[in-house]
Write an enzyme that holds these catalytic residues in place. Structure first.
Site, mmCIF file in Angstrom:
data_model
loop_
_atom_site.group_PDB
_atom_site.id
_atom_site.type_symbol
_atom_site.label_atom_id
_atom_site.label_comp_id
_atom_site.label_asym_id
_atom_site.label_seq_id
_atom_site.Cartn_x
_atom_site.Cartn_y
_atom_site.Cartn_z
ATOM 1 N N LYS A 84 0.865 -1.182 0.000
ATOM 2 C CA LYS A 84 0.000 0.000 0.000
ATOM 3 C C LYS A 84 0.901 1.232 0.000
ATOM 4 C CE LYS A 84 -3.847 2.000 2.689
ATOM 5 N NZ LYS A 84 -4.713 1.825 3.886
ATOM 6 N N SER A 142 -9.728 1.848 2.914
ATOM 7 C CA SER A 142 -8.834 2.594 2.063
ATOM 8 C C SER A 142 -7.798 1.757 1.330
ATOM 9 C CB SER A 142 -8.106 3.647 2.898
ATOM 10 O OG SER A 142 -7.258 3.015 3.856
ATOM 11 N N SER A 199 -9.961 -0.501 7.143
ATOM 12 C CA SER A 199 -9.385 -0.389 5.793
ATOM 13 C C SER A 199 -8.655 -1.597 5.247
ATOM 14 C CB SER A 199 -8.448 0.805 5.729
ATOM 15 O OG SER A 199 -9.206 1.964 5.576
HETATM 16 N N1 GLN Z 1 -13.109 4.167 6.362
HETATM 17 C C1 GLN Z 1 -12.528 4.590 7.611
HETATM 18 C C2 GLN Z 1 -12.119 6.028 7.501
HETATM 19 O O1 GLN Z 1 -12.365 6.602 6.509
HETATM 20 C C3 GLN Z 1 -11.366 3.719 7.974
HETATM 21 C C4 GLN Z 1 -10.152 4.027 7.216
HETATM 22 C C5 GLN Z 1 -8.994 3.190 7.589
HETATM 23 O O2 GLN Z 1 -9.151 2.161 8.241
HETATM 24 N N2 GLN Z 1 -7.822 3.653 7.230
HETATM 25 O O3 GLN Z 1 -11.557 6.593 8.379
#
Ligand code: GLN
Length: 483
Positions: A76, A151, A175
């Site tokens: 990532k 994400s 995410s």
């Molecule tokens: N979707 C969640 C957010 O927008 C989690 C994101 C993540 O785990 N990095 O914060």
């Protein structure tokens, strides 16, 4: 060849059915051929990959190989990679070439893994659909009109479409698990502190955790074995020995008590997802586990608590991107104020700016007690709910996400609808527990994730339970057409 798991590829490499150089070139060709349709990669590091593959082949020839030697993976783009752009999905870091490797990257490299490139992601890991990336949305290989989740959407799509054997992700509120669910792969968020955060661009430091995204639980165990461990450069990394995750995969699960979360199986859950999760749970019963109903009474507070804690910590962490030290700088600033304002307005996208503003507000004098402190107290209540639940069961199960992959744009203008994508994952981050999403039966042709949650540092049991289900079913072996 690309359909094989890490465990199978490793065997093929040891038996000289294929060399790492051949395998790496094959994956690079697949990226070249298919990534236009997915946009899963921000950078492809062909030269570094081929050099690492040659090195791996030398190790294999010398009989000095481990299970990851020569296996092509992707990172990532939140992980710093020496000499390679680390954009974090943002314009802010569009030209940032990291001078060092993140701890997780370094460990996987030491284990012999080959890095193919860096995967697309929501900007600064803020999002659930991979649509907030400055580098454009990622598409879900199961239906390219839908999102892969986020994400870590690039990693999920790349693993699902078999453009790499496995990938790294990070999980602050879901995410790793949510994109794994929406894209039909296995994704593990380890216990907070199990993997070092050193060299991982910080979003919300008390929640962020790195983990593997793979085709099987066995592969996740292999990856985690390399990624986990104490790191003195990260004061929040756990100073305790790493368990034998692969060795534990042989354990029987008869008598395992699986707690099914009452609050996660009701309102708001898509009917097709519910049926699929029920089928997976019945399979566990068939394998000898017992299901017990458990309750997490404060779980409903997790999304509101998270959207105070995470933005608060993000506003502090992202203060460093000021256009002075590194990152995007605006043209011809009038004065210092103008430099800060324009560099940050141009460098950050709308979602990141929204979070910085919410977080700055929540932390400001006079509001700190009302918001941040209150959210921290709620967080404790949620952790207590889990502690009580684990008195009745060994693992907790439920859906990973309320729905299957949604269409691109469907929630893009409605942040609250987007935030609810993580309604079943966020409590796990707030409590700091490990959780894994594994494929359950598909619903209307789209992947569904079953979430399993373990007690602190119980990844070995968690992965074994996931592996046992995967030995008995082929839900994790489905492949999207056209790739
Ligand atoms: N979707 C969640 C957010 O927008 C989690 C994101 C993540 O785990 N990095 O914060």
């Amino acid at each position: 060849m690309h359909y094989k798991t890490i465990a199978e590829l490793s065997l093929a490499l040891q038996q000289r059915e294929i060399s790492s150089a051949e395998l790496t070139r094959h994956m690079l060709q697949r990226i070249g051929r298919f990534d236009d349709r997915l946009n899963a990669f921000i950078s492809v590091t062909e030269e570094r990959a081929l050099a690492q593959a040659d090195e791996a082949d030398r190790k294999i020839a010398a009989g000095d190989a481990g299970p990851l030697t020569g296996i092509p993976i992707a990172h990532k783009d939140i992980f710093c990679t020496q000499g390679v752009r680390t954009s974090c999905g943002s314009r802010m870091l569009e030209n940032f070439i990291s001078p060092y490797d993140a701890s997780v990257v370094e460990r996987l490299q030491q284990a012999g893994a080959v890095m193919l490139g860096k995967t697309n992601m929501d900007e600064f890991a803020m999002g659930s659909s991979n649509e907030t990336s400055y580098y454009g949305p990622v598409r879900n290989p199961w239906d390219t009109e839908t999102v892969p989740g986020g994400s870590s959407g690039g990693s999920a799509a790349a693993v699902a479409a078999r453009l790499c054997a496995a990938a790294t992700g990070t999980d602050t509120g879901g995410s790793i698990r949510q994109p794994a669910a929406l894209s039909g792969v296995t994704g593990l968020k380890p216990t907070y502190g199990r993997c070092s955060r050193w060299g991982m661009v910080a979003f919300a430091s008390s929640l962020d955790q790195a983990g593997p995204m793979t085709r099987s639980a066995e592969d996740a165990a292999i990856m985690l074995s390399a990624m986990a461990g104490f790191d003195e450069r990260d004061s929040t990394s756990a100073d305790r020995p790493v368990d034998d995750y692969v060795g534990a995969l042989g354990n029987d699960i008869r008598g395992l008590r699986i707690g099914v979360v009452k609050e996660f199986m009701g309102d708001g859950l898509d009917a097709g997802v519910a049926t699929s999760v029920q089928t997976a749970l019945s399979e566990y019963e068939r394998l000898g586990a017992t299901l017990v109903e458990i309750s997490l009474p404060n779980a409903g507070l997790s999304v509101p608590a998270y959207y105070v804690v995470a933005p608060a910590e993000c506003s502090s962490n992202l203060a460093r991107f000021d256009g002075v030290r590194y990152g995007h700088r605006c043209e011809d600033p009038k004065d210092l104020e103008d430099l800060y304002k324009r560099s940050r307005s141009e460098g950050f996208g709308a979602e990141v700016q929204r979070r910085i503003m919410i977080g700055t507000y929540a932390l400001s004098a006079g509001y700190y007690d009302a918001y941040y402190l209150k959210a921290q107290k709620v967080r404790q209540l949620i952790a207590d709910d889990f502690r009580r639940a684990f008195e009745q069961c060994d693992l907790i199960a439920g859906p990973t996400a309320p729905d299957t992959a949604f269409r691109l744009g469907a929630k893009a203008d409605d942040p609250v609808a987007m935030y609810l994508s993580d309604i079943y994952t966020i409590a796990v981050n707030l409590a700091g527990l490990p959780g894994v999403s594994i494929p359950a039966p598909m619903s209307a042709g789209m992947p569904v994730g079953l979430q399993l949650i373990g007690n602190y540092f119980d990844e070995a049991r968690l992965l074994n339970a996931a592996h046992r289900l995967q030995l008995a079913t082929d839900w994790h072996r489905q492949n999207p057409g056209g790739f």
